[in-house]
Design an enzyme around this catalytic site. Structure first.
Site, mmCIF file in Angstrom:
data_model
loop_
_atom_site.group_PDB
_atom_site.id
_atom_site.type_symbol
_atom_site.label_atom_id
_atom_site.label_comp_id
_atom_site.label_asym_id
_atom_site.label_seq_id
_atom_site.Cartn_x
_atom_site.Cartn_y
_atom_site.Cartn_z
ATOM 1 N N HIS A 1 0.788 -1.234 0.063
ATOM 2 C CA HIS A 1 0.029 -0.029 0.174
ATOM 3 C C HIS A 1 0.878 1.201 -0.102
ATOM 4 O O HIS A 1 0.229 2.359 0.004
ATOM 5 C CB HIS A 1 -0.925 -0.113 1.158
ATOM 6 N N HIS B 1 1.948 7.016 0.002
ATOM 7 C CA HIS B 1 1.149 6.202 0.633
ATOM 8 C C HIS B 1 -0.361 6.202 0.051
ATOM 9 O O HIS B 1 -1.053 7.128 0.121
ATOM 10 C CB HIS B 1 0.890 6.804 2.173
#
Length: 649
Positions: free
Chosen positions: A549, A564
């Site tokens: 992620h 992110h």
């Protein structure tokens, strides 16, 4: 269809068939070879002598399999140093697969009658052939399962390859139980009370060995290894390093100890099942029913695990599966000669096994980040090498116990269901049920007391790693877990474009306090309109996460940037994310790094905002080039980063 798709489909299929042959070989060797050893090798009129020889052979197998564990790291190092025009892994997959297959077939023979004419010479020759076979099988095994990263840098494609392989290995490992006794008896001249004869066992072994060798050759012919400097291993794996990691990483040690008891107990009971059908039920052909059920259930379990773990949670899933396993073993233990109860108990014992394995595998994987946070360095390869060693150790112990049990119960050369006494059955049940159940219960207790790592705690660990990453690059210092010298922040300005298309959001307005308060550096956020993420500058991938992620980049002029995807998306454990990089890879500006499936994030009720922060922002002045609410593409510059004057620091 993409022009590479036919090639990848061919690779997946070849690799899946390779997994089928690989696990069919392993099932025959680890579970059913003992049936041949105990029931057919020594059948003289001197029962005491036969039992001693069976004991010697099983002791040799157990000792050699444990010794082979010490050799495994050397095998991995030899493979790492391999460099041929055919690739790093394929020569070992093919060579190891073919040689071990030939030697396995040889072990299913009396070695030219030595077992009768010169039994002790037989033991020496047997030991030599067995250790050579086991070493070449290990070369095949390590090479085969190490191939997945070499076949693609695309994490999504790797997942597909791994799924195909899991299905192939599950079917290969279980289908042996489905076909073994019908085929052995079909090729046997003498039925021998349902145990078959030497001829039947040898022909069946040749068939399995041929399948294993042919599918290994298929892997060599129809898969492709991608060459890259990223895959060059600069470190040698040593057994003492593995032990060091175990001692220092308490969560890895806890799950390893729990699984050691589980895998030993499971392997032991599984190894006895054919004996039960043959010598207690007196119906070895009925074992095919169990083998067929296990094949179907095993495949279903592979696909069902993500559904259950997502809704129930791994720890609850583990306890539920372990409870069902113990109940199944107890039903099996008291089933007597009722085929229906035997099948019910055996299936309830088997159903949870793939689930427990996957829970353990995911927990071991999560312990990589736990160890990284606790110890300050990442030991991914060493950590993930522990589980196969535990399986091999459990299998070695199970082989030794099976030998002792069959001798104690009278289930050796020439025995049939009619010759086994009630006392022999009682002794056999102690080995088959009491010991494995006790081992599994110990495994449950260790898990309950010592294993604290779950999805929630892992998410917190990853979040903390994200907060601390990049701080070590202040002033150009290298990361604690790498010997590579990072570039020091350089004077001058760098314009950073949006890594993903969407609408600009002020960092202070994101819903994650750690980002909003600037604890993870200054930067900006984007509400995405596209799922493709691109490198905003030329640099090196320095931080990767198993959950896929996020990514940490360090530019060629010393800017440490964290990208992110979403908030709390670590909870998705990689679902919906695809990465196109490896740690240490140098990427160019505009190169695609990641891709995410936005509906997956939203379906989970999570925020899909993409956050971009300069984690060593103390070394720079940052100026926004666009206002919040502006729609941008990956060509639009959003942030200007300027190296601070050192005299002002």
């Amino acid at each position: 269809m993409d022009k590479q798709e036919p090639h990848m489909v061919r690779s997946r299929l070849a690799y899946s068939l390779g997994a089928f042959g690989h696990d069919a070989f392993f099932a025959l060797l680890s579970t059913y070879f003992m049936m041949y050893v105990t029931g057919h090798l020594f059948t003289s009129s001197d029962k005491g002598f036969d039992n001693r020889m069976v004991g010697y052979v099983t002791a040799i197998i157990m000792i050699l399999r444990i010794v082979e564990l010490l050799i495994d790291p050397l095998i991995g190092n030899a493979i790492d140093r391999t460099n041929t025009k055919w690739g790093k892994f394929k020569p070992w997959v093919v060579g190891g697969g073919v040689i071990s297959a030939v030697l396995l077939a040889a072990l299913f023979t009396p070695l030219g009658g030595l077992n009768v004419s010169s039994p002790y010479l037989y033991l020496v020759v047997f030991a030599i052939i067995y250790i050579i076979m086991d070493i070449f099988y290990s070369f095949n095994d390590v090479g085969f399962w190490s191939m997945i990263p070499a076949m693609s840098f695309d994490s999504h494609e790797r997942d597909k390859i791994a799924t195909f392989a899991r299905v192939g290995s599950t079917i290969g490992g279980q289908i042996i139980g489905f076909v073994i006794m019908p085929m052995v008896l079909f090729f046997s001249i003498n039925q021998n009370g349902g145990t078959g004869d030497d001829r039947g066992w040898f022909i069946f072994a040749v068939i399995v060995a041929a399948i294993s060798a042919i599918t290994a050759i298929g892997v060599g012919m129809f898969t492709h290894e991608q060459k890259s400097l990223l895959r060059e291993n600069k470190e040698q794996t040593k057994l003492k390093d593995i032990l060091h990691i175990l001692v220092k990483n308490d969560q890895l040690l806890a799950i390893a100890m729990s699984y050691l008891f589980f895998t030993t107990g499971q392997t032991l009971l599984n190894s006895f099942e054919l004996y039960y059908f043959t010598y207690v039920l007196g119906n070895s052909k009925a074992f095919s029913i169990l083998g067929g059920l296990n094949t179907v259930v095993g495949v279903i379990s592979v696909f069902a695990f993500p559904l259950f773990s997502g809704k129930i949670g791994r720890h609850k899933l583990f306890y539920g599966a372990a409870t069902i396993e113990v109940i199944g073993a107890l039903i099996f233990a008291f089933a007597g000669k009722s085929l229906a109860l035997v099948l019910l108990g055996a299936e309830l014992f088997f159903i949870p096994q793939p689930i427990i394995f996957l829970v353990v595998l995911m927990t071991i994987t999560d312990s990589v980040e736990y160890g990284q946070l606790k110890l300050g360095h990442r030991d991914e390869s060493l950590t993930l090498s522990i589980r196969p060693l535990l399986d091999k150790f459990g299998g070695a112990v199970a082989n030794g116990v099976v030998g002792m049990a069959t001798v104690a119960a009278g289930m050796t050369g020439g025995a049939t269901a009619a010759t086994i006494t009630a006392h022999g059955v009682s002794v056999f049940k102690i080995y088959m049920f009491l010991i494995p159940i006790a081992l599994i219960i110990v495994g449950i207790i260790i898990f309950a007391i010592k294993v604290k790592l779950d999805e929630s705690s892992h998410a917190k660990i990853v979040a903390e790693l994200e907060q601390t990453w990049g701080k070590q690059f202040k002033g150009g210092e290298a990361a604690a877990d790498t010997a590579i010298e990072e570039p020091a922040p350089q004077p001058g300005e760098t314009d950073i474009p949006a890594p993903v298309a969407g609408e600009v959001v002020n960092l202070k307005d994101v819903s994650d306090p750690a980002f909003a308060e600037g604890k993870m550096g200054e930067g900006f956020a984007i509400k995405p309109t596209d799922g493709k993420v691109y490198a905003p500058f030329a640099g090196t991938v320095r931080a990767t996460f198993s959950t896929r992620h996020a990514v940490g980049l360090v530019s060629d002029n010393g800017i440490a940037l964290l990208i992110h995807i979403g908030i709390d998306t670590v909870k998705l454990h990689g679902t919906g994310f695809v990465t196109y990089f490896n740690k240490g890879q140098h990427v160019e500006k505009g190169q695609e790094l990641m891709e995410f499936w936005d509906p997956t994030i939203k379906k989970a009720g999570l925020d899909d905002t993409v956050i971009v922060t300069v984690t060593n922002s103390e070394s720079f002045n940052l100026d926004m080039l666009v206002k919040a609410g502006t729609k941008v593409t990956t060509k639009d510059n959003v942030l200007k980063v300027t190296k601070k004057d050192s005299t002002n620091n």
